[in-house]
Enzyme design. Structure first.
Site, PDB file in Angstrom:
ATOM      1  N   LYS A 191     -49.114  22.365  34.181  1.00 28.88           N
ATOM      2  CA  LYS A 191     -48.783  22.844  32.846  1.00 28.88           C
ATOM      3  C   LYS A 191     -48.964  21.677  31.869  1.00 28.88           C
ATOM      4  O   LYS A 191     -48.100  20.810  31.750  1.00 28.88           O
ATOM      5  CB  LYS A 191     -47.350  23.389  32.809  1.00 28.88           C
ATOM      6  CG  LYS A 191     -47.009  24.178  31.541  1.00 28.88           C
ATOM      7  CD  LYS A 191     -46.503  23.236  30.483  1.00 28.88           C
ATOM      8  CE  LYS A 191     -46.129  23.973  29.203  1.00 28.88           C
ATOM      9  NZ  LYS A 191     -46.099  23.079  28.034  1.00 28.88           N
ATOM     10  N   SER A 245     -40.251  13.598  27.613  1.00 28.66           N
ATOM     11  CA  SER A 245     -39.058  13.073  26.958  1.00 28.66           C
ATOM     12  C   SER A 245     -37.829  13.157  27.861  1.00 28.66           C
ATOM     13  O   SER A 245     -37.743  14.008  28.750  1.00 28.66           O
ATOM     14  CB  SER A 245     -38.779  13.854  25.672  1.00 28.66           C
ATOM     15  OG  SER A 245     -38.311  15.164  25.972  1.00 28.66           O
ATOM     16  N   GLU A 267     -40.427  11.213  35.075  1.00 29.07           N
ATOM     17  CA  GLU A 267     -40.812   9.966  34.407  1.00 29.07           C
ATOM     18  C   GLU A 267     -40.585  10.228  32.930  1.00 29.07           C
ATOM     19  O   GLU A 267     -41.344  10.952  32.304  1.00 29.07           O
ATOM     20  CB  GLU A 267     -42.262   9.601  34.721  1.00 29.07           C
ATOM     21  CG  GLU A 267     -42.576   8.122  34.478  1.00 29.07           C
ATOM     22  CD  GLU A 267     -42.861   7.808  33.014  1.00 29.07           C
ATOM     23  OE1 GLU A 267     -41.929   7.316  32.318  1.00 29.07           O
ATOM     24  OE2 GLU A 267     -43.985   8.044  32.567  1.00 29.07           O
ATOM     25  N   CYS A 302     -45.067   5.513  26.995  1.00 26.20           N
ATOM     26  CA  CYS A 302     -43.685   5.398  27.483  1.00 26.20           C
ATOM     27  C   CYS A 302     -43.330   3.968  27.856  1.00 26.20           C
ATOM     28  O   CYS A 302     -42.191   3.540  27.704  1.00 26.20           O
ATOM     29  CB  CYS A 302     -43.460   6.339  28.666  1.00 26.20           C
ATOM     30  SG  CYS A 302     -44.587   6.067  30.047  1.00 26.20           S
ATOM     31  N   GLU A 401     -36.122   5.978  21.471  1.00 24.02           N
ATOM     32  CA  GLU A 401     -37.572   5.944  21.694  1.00 24.02           C
ATOM     33  C   GLU A 401     -38.278   6.554  20.485  1.00 24.02           C
ATOM     34  O   GLU A 401     -38.154   7.750  20.225  1.00 24.02           O
ATOM     35  CB  GLU A 401     -37.952   6.699  22.964  1.00 24.02           C
ATOM     36  CG  GLU A 401     -39.426   6.559  23.288  1.00 24.02           C
ATOM     37  CD  GLU A 401     -39.820   7.249  24.588  1.00 24.02           C
ATOM     38  OE1 GLU A 401     -40.654   6.697  25.315  1.00 24.02           O
ATOM     39  OE2 GLU A 401     -39.295   8.350  24.862  1.00 24.02           O
TER      40      GLU A 401
END
Length: 498
Positions: A191, A245, A267, A302, A401
């Site tokens: 996906k 996220s 992750e 990331c 972040e």
């Protein structure tokens, strides 16, 4: 026409045929309810194509096909050499279509074509080849037992894997999941993000051409609340692997508990600290790495080195060099091979990053370099290198972040202070140390709460080493043989020798 010429890529873009259908059980098809959504080019600010929008019905069809082929054993029980040859063939086909795939990636995400060609597509191909080569080199074990018993320890494919991947490196991160999951013999439903589904849909057809049995790989484009949630809650999905996220990662853990307690490998976010000591062996190299570590891919990484910790005694000297290095990252047309900094994924995300810049100013940080002033003017998806100094660890720009080209600089005076600042974070994906002192490098490396620690470099590595983090940066690892553990069941077979 010159391969390194802007007009070459513009001409290829005009002639490009884009696949817009879901891929389920070996064939392309529209969504069951006929729904579609627009995929836009963030640089051209135009609609590229309308893509089929998968939902629960399409997910159910894909999972059913995945389970059926898994139980039948067409792939899961095929000889390792056959799986290896098929994945190698897929990698070869991707290489044959590398310009097309790179162009799709750049149009879809706004990243520079030079990076798609040099990094994303070769990295995706390398991942598939690496795991293909590993298939027939991973052995089981025999446990040490008494003479009247034989204990075999084997790894078996887990079954049906759902892989949900983000928009910053769409094909590369997809292949970090597909490589080990397919190599182990699983069926996979991929996906992609609704913001960047095009390369995933394209390689589905290449996988069929390579000989992957129908049902082993399906690709469902769609939104998190539709296709993503249907996968995370599906009772016949055995493993969910995710990059994205932290907020979404937490929801996926809840969905697993509410459904069949499927394994969930995450992750998630990062807020990595890049630590420059006064005894750094090369300030120019460190500054170049620091700039690339936050401004590459427009900061949408990331593992980006978003927090720069600089020893007080070298602050002014280092910032001057860093400012010079940042000037090499100037936003430009992603289709121009000379461009090294493209657009953010879309105007909405760019606005969110701008809100963080405003927050930094409101909380008292010093705007050392303002990325809002860039060559592309008022274009809604462009933002240039941004550097804040005099940042306190309590500020939002130091804790949250941002996922954009915004660097937060903080100073320290002692090794312990640097360590405390670096570890004072909800995240623990990466960290870097720049020092000549080998003992200091080892002390810091052992005490930093991060899954990846870089010494006198930032974010170096290859497929042989695991990638993943501590704390709210997630669990499990991508890359290396360790990634295959996520997609296998460990089985003990105890045989009595009487």
């Amino acid at each position: 026409m010159d391969f390194h010429d802007l007009q070459y890529w513009q001409q290829r873009a005009r002639a490009l045929e884009i696949e817009n259908r879901l891929f389920i059980n070996g064939r392309y098809q529209q969504a069951a309810d006929g729904a579609q959504f627009a995929v836009e080019d963030p640089a051209g600010q135009r609609e590229l194509v309308r893509v089929a929008q998968g939902d629960e019905h399409d997910v159910n069809q894909a999972v059913s096909a995945a389970r059926e082929v898994f139980e039948r054993g067409d792939w899961s029980q095929s000889p390792p050499a056959k799986r290896k040859a098929t994945l190698m063939k897929l990698a070869d086909l991707m290489e044959q279509h590398h310009e097309e795939l790179a162009l799709l990636e750049t149009l879809d995400t706004g990243k520079p074509i030079r990076h798609s060609l040099r990094d994303d597509i070769p990295g995706a191909i390398r991942s598939l080849r690496w795991y293909a080569e590993a298939i027939d080199k991973v052995y089981g074990e025999i446990a040490p037992t008494a003479q009247d018993a034989l204990a075999l320890i084997e790894r078996e494919p887990v079954g049906v894997v759902a892989a949900i991947v983000p928009w910053n490196f769409p094909l590369l991160l997809a292949c970090w999941k597909l490589g080990p999951a397919l190599a182990a013999g699983n069926s996979v439903i991929l996906k992609p993000s609704e913001k960047s589904p095009l390369t995933a849909l394209r390689i589905a057809g290449l996988a069929k051409e390579a000989g992957l049995p129908d049902g082993v790989l399906s690709v469902i484009a769609g939104f998190g609340q539709g296709a993503g949630q249907a996968l995370s809650r599906h009772p016949d999905v055995d493993v969910l692997t995710f990059t994205g996220s932290t907020r979404t990662a937490k929801q996926l853990l809840k969905d697993s508990g509410d459904s069949n307690m499927k394994r969930v490998w995450l992750e998630a976010g990062g807020k990595s600290a890049n630590i420059i000591f006064a005894d750094c062996p090369d300030l120019h190299k460190a500054a170049a790495n620091a700039a690339a570590g936050i401004f590459y891919n427009q900061g949408q990484v990331c593992i980006a080195g978003t927090r720069l910790l600089v020893e007080e005694s070298i602050k002014d000297e280092f910032l001057a060099i860093l400012h010079e290095q940042a000037q090499t990252f100037r936003p430009g047309n992603p289709l121009d091979p000379e461009t090294v900094m493209g657009t953010l994924i879309d105007a909405d995300h760019c606005e969110k990053v701008n809100e963080y810049i405003a927050a930094g100013l409101a909380e008292g940080a010093n705007l050392y370099l303002d990325g809002r002033d860039h060559p592309q003017g008022e274009h809604g998806s462009y933002l240039g290198p941004t550097i804040f100094t005099e940042v306190r660890n309590s500020m939002r720009i130091a804790r949250e972040e941002i996922f954009g080209p915004v660097l937060a600089v903080t100073t320290f005076t002692t090794e312990q202070e640097a360590l405390t600042l670096a570890n004072d974070s909800d995240y623990g994906l990466g960290a870097a140390i720049w020092t000549r002192d080998l003992s200091k490098a080892h002390r810091m490396s052992r005490r930093l709460k991060a899954g990846l620690v870089f010494v006198n470099n930032y974010n170096d590595g290859d497929m042989t080493v695991p990638f993943g983090g501590y704390k709210q940066s997630g669990n499990g690892r991508d890359k290396s043989l360790h990634a295959m553990e996520k997609f296998t069941e460990l089985k003990t077979i105890w045989i009595s020798l009487e």
